[in-house]
Design an enzyme around this catalytic site. Structure first.
Site, PDB file in Angstrom:
ATOM      1  N   HIS A   1       0.850  -0.821  -0.068  1.00  0.00           N
ATOM      2  CA  HIS A   1       0.294  -0.216   0.333  1.00  0.00           C
ATOM      3  C   HIS A   1       0.639   1.122   0.369  1.00  0.00           C
ATOM      4  CE1 HIS A   1      -2.969  -2.843   1.072  1.00  0.00           C
ATOM      5  NE2 HIS A   1      -4.057  -1.646   0.751  1.00  0.00           N
ATOM      6  N   GLY A   2       2.447   1.001   0.557  1.00  0.00           N
ATOM      7  CA  GLY A   2       3.073   2.538   0.635  1.00  0.00           C
ATOM      8  C   GLY A   2       4.216   1.811   0.687  1.00  0.00           C
TER       9      GLY A   2
END
Lengths: 487, 345
Positions: free
Chosen positions: A325-326
């Site tokens: 996700h990041g």
């Protein structure tokens, strides 16, 4: 190009007209492919080269993987594909993060190393199309399905604009066969697609952007400890925002594909009505969680090698899922929390399971059986699940651990002189939307929106559809990006 | 539901949406609303793109809201045959835009910098928020955003109800003015008729506002609120020196490329002017600015023909006053040897 823009509406009208002209199927597919490249180039034209590279490499490597008989050569080919795809993802998405952590480590060891911060622009949707192409080459390696015969079909599979930048993450057998035979929408499919597009835009523009984003941003960007009510309002607002933003995108994508006669897999099934965390992951970003299950958790061994290994595999999957996700440790902690929740759930389930039950037959640690009953105890369990999910969102949204810690303290203790920043109007907005959202999820948990829409009298559906569109027009939100584009 | 039922629902939806939108449009027109453009990043960027196009026949304006209200672009254009490019941002310091223009090696044209002391001689982050956002949009603008801007403009020019600041769902909810808990900071709301934005970014007060002393007093109250809110004394000493030097560096870069730069202090009146004169004495701020940058300047108080304005809400001119101000402003600029065209030939 984002779905919530006038440019997209104009673009889509042109595509719809072209797709319904009496042209050959091959011409229509070429039209769709060109349209998909235009859709992507509308962000940053040079990044199309990455998309081409990924498509061409994986098409040829995938075919070679399937036909090659020599084990070593097959392994080399798989490594080439993995390095190509994951290398690109690592450079663009994790380059800065890796360098930052390396610098920290080196400096901790006593060196004085301070490299310049790299200025790397993240290509839109790279995490999504990397996973799309990666599953193809892995499937070819495992010979799970036949290689795609035509370069055109493969390019369209990777690039098809509805799913390109933020999913749903599609697998070759889900989409490629649809490109092999002529597809155009029936009148019903077209209308249903337009209805889903309206609904998705309503979720994104009205609910996520217009109603919830300001509160979530104000609370999470605050540099001071907050009053407990304000902290909770911010977390609940983000909880709604992230759902409406991302599920809104998926709904639009499914609707747009439907208008063209194609079917994309569903990505969200009322996740805030989940009873337990495995149920949550069967309802939230379904195509990612099933991808992680099939291409990470099971290859790691799943639950086939004893209880301890199962827990480890589960945690590795969730940690990597968080990192997907990041490029920030806060996302890793978010994944770890989910991994921990799944552990606890599995422990409870194992304790309640009859000892004679056969174990390890269905990889059920990652995805347990569905909970269908809408009983009151299950509702209470769903609310407990929702509560714990909200705690995880703090790490997902907070820019760093200091902010996350401050938020958690504000949420769970009475902060003396905690700042009061959320307006009464915002409290009303968040409360009404979140309560309705959870109630709606609970009511709809075992059904689908189109099923319900089909059961409604036509005049009622017409009125509801009008309300959705009027609120969309009235909100006048500019075309802001979807949160998941950055992933 | 059969396909025909879905189609019936779709037709009903079309009828209801079209009727409602049309009725809403007629209603807001009947209430005196007219077209106002969303003065955000896209519109600013549209103007910024023009900066280097025809520099011999254009003038760039930067500053705060005053120059947006006080410069009547139509009057300017008719008198000078020169195209005004409005880059000023409300409630903002122009310094980040000045730095951006100075860094743009292609810019060597005419630049007029509006000085509203409380914003210009200010280093607080909030006075840079709007300009930084606009600059970021300009730098990051995608082809899709450019295309969207064209379509947005087409719709905004036809439909009055597309007015995000006044007529959007959120603006209408805000206008309910639900009381807040004690301690919540409430940003004051400007009355709905105060400002409208034209496509060229000129702001103007509506006739309703000019007729309604209640709304004018509301805006005066907002200025008093801001004055009370600012607890920091005006910058001075090293901070002021550093700010003036940074302005000089930017101005010198533009002048070195052949550009013209002039500062202007547009009119204010009443207690607002009194507060500004006390907080930012002319000798200590305005005069030093001109001295440091070695630029010319036009301070409204030095010219009787533009010193007499009574601003409706103490800070900005009405559209009628803006025409008179612009006529005199152009004349004074001419007297000072300002070249309206052909600077870089």
């Amino acid at each position: 190009m984002v779905f919530n823009s006038y440019t997209f509406i104009a673009f889509f009208i042109v595509i719809l007209v072209l797709h319904n002209l009496p042209l050959s199927w091959k011409t229509k597919k070429i039209n769709l492919l060109i349209a998909s490249y235009i859709f992507y180039a509308a962000w940053n034209p040079p990044f199309i080269l990455l998309l081409w590279l990924s498509t061409v490499v994986d098409f040829f490597v995938g075919r070679a993987l399937y036909t090659q008989q020599n084990k070593h050569k097959r392994r080399v080919l798989l490594i080439v594909s993995l390095i190509g795809n994951l290398g690109m993802l690592s450079f663009f998405k994790y380059g800065g993060f890796l360098l930052e952590n390396f610098t920290h480590l080196i400096n901790l060891l006593g060196a004085n190393f301070h490299p310049a911060k790299p200025n790397i622009i993240l290509p839109a949707g790279i995490s999504f199309y990397t996973f799309t192409t990666l599953c193809y080459t892995i499937d070819m390696y495992k010979r799970r399905s036949e290689p795609v015969k035509s370069m055109l079909d493969f390019s369209l599979f990777v690039t098809f604009f509805p799913h390109l930048v933020a999913g749903p993450i599609v697998r070759p057998p889900q989409l490629v066969p649809q490109f092999e035979t002529p597809h155009s929408a029936t009148r019903k499919q077209l209308l249903q697609g337009l209805f889903l597009l309206s609904l998705g835009l309503f979720m994104k523009v009205v609910l996520a952007d217009s109603m919830l984003s300001v509160v979530a941003n104000d609370v999470f960007n605050s540099k001071q400890a907050l009053n407990t009510l304000d902290a909770w309002m911010g977390v609940l607002a983000f909880s709604g925002q992230i759902f409406f933003d991302f599920a809104g995108y998926s709904t639009c994508a499914i609707g747009v594909a439907g208008c063209l006669g194609f079917v994309l897999p569903e990505n969200f099934v009322y996740p805030y009505a989940a009873v337990g965390f495995s149920d949550f992951w069967r309802r939230w970003h379904i195509t990612l969680s099933s991808w992680l299950r099939d291409y990470l958790y099971i290859p790691l061994g799943g639950n086939k090698h004893g209880r301890f290994k199962t827990y480890i595999n589960l945690m590795i999957t969730m940690l990597l899922g968080g990192l997907w996700h990041g490029a920030n440790w806060t996302f890793v902690v978010w994944g770890a929390l989910h991994g921990f929740y799944l552990w606890v759930e599995k422990i409870i389930r194992d304790l309640r399971k009859p000892k004679t039950a056969p174990e390890g037959t269905k990889n059920d640690a990652y995805v347990a059986g569905p909970v269908k009953d809408k009983t009151f105890p299950n509702f209470i369990l769903a609310m407990i699940t929702f509560f714990f999910i909200n705690v995880t969102w703090v790490f997902f949204r907070a820019p760093d651990f200091v902010s996350a810690r401050r938020m958690l303290i504000s949420m769970f203790s009475s902060v003396k002189d905690g700042a009061v920043i959320v307006t009464t109007l915002s409290i009303y907005k968040v409360s009404v939307i979140v309560i309705l959202m959870v109630a709606f999820h609970w009511m709809m948990r075992n059904t689908r929106v189109l099923t319900v829409a089909e059961k409604l009298p036509w005049w009622l559906l017409g009125i509801l559809w009008s309300i959705i569109l009027l609120l969309l027009i009235w909100s006048q939100e500019s075309s802001s990006s979807f949160i998941y584009f950055q992933f | 539901m059969t396909s025909s039922s879905f189609a019936k629902a779709g037709i009903l939806m079309l009828i209801l949406v079209t009727t409602s939108v049309f009725s809403w449009e007629l209603y807001v027109r009947s209430k005196g609303f007219d077209n106002s453009y969303d003065d955000g990043g896209p519109l600013w960027t549209h103007q910024r793109h023009k900066v280097c196009k025809d520099q011999n026949n254009s003038t760039v304006f930067i500053g705060s809201s005053r120059i947006k209200f006080d410069l009547d672009t139509k009057t300017w254009e008719s008198l000078t045959h020169n195209h005004p490019i409005q880059l000023a941002c409300v409630g903002s310091s122009p310094l980040s835009i000045l730095r951006n223009l100075a860094a743009d090696k292609n810019f060597k044209g005419n630049l007029i910098i509006d000085v509203t002391e409380v914003l210009f001689f200010n280093t607080a982050p909030n006075v840079f928020e709007r300009t930084e956002t606009a600059l970021k949009y300009y730098k990051d603008e995608t082809p899709a955003q450019k295309a969207s801007f064209v379509l947005d403009h087409l719709l905004e020019s036809q439909l009055v109800f597309l007015d995000k600041d006044r007529l959007s769902l959120n603006a209408q909810l805000q206008s309910l003015r639900i009381p807040n808990r004690p301690g919540v900071f409430e940003f004051p709301m400007f009355p709905p008729d105060f400002g409208r934005s034209k496509f060229n970014r000129q702001e103007y007060m509506t006739d309703n506002f000019l007729k309604d002393t209640l709304q004018q007093n509301q805006v005066k109250g907002i200025w008093a609120f801001f004055a009370k809110m600012s607890k920091e004394p005006p910058i001075s000493g090293v901070k002021l020196d550093s700010l003036l030097n940074s302005v000089k560096v930017s101005v010198d870069k533009i002048k070195a490329r052949g550009g013209q730069v002039i500062f202007v202090r547009t009119p204010s009146s009443g207690p607002f002017l009194m507060g500004e004169t006390m907080g930012y004495p002319k000798e200590k701020y305005w005069n030093r600015l001109l001295l440091t940058t070695k630029c010319d300047g036009i301070h409204f108080s030095d010219y009787p023909e533009i010193a007499h304005f009574e601003c409706p809400e103490f800070s900005h001119l009405s559209q009628q006053q803006a025409i008179v101000f612009t006529q005199n402003f152009v004349r004074i600029l001419g007297e000072k040897g300002w070249k309206f065209s052909g600077t870089n030939q």
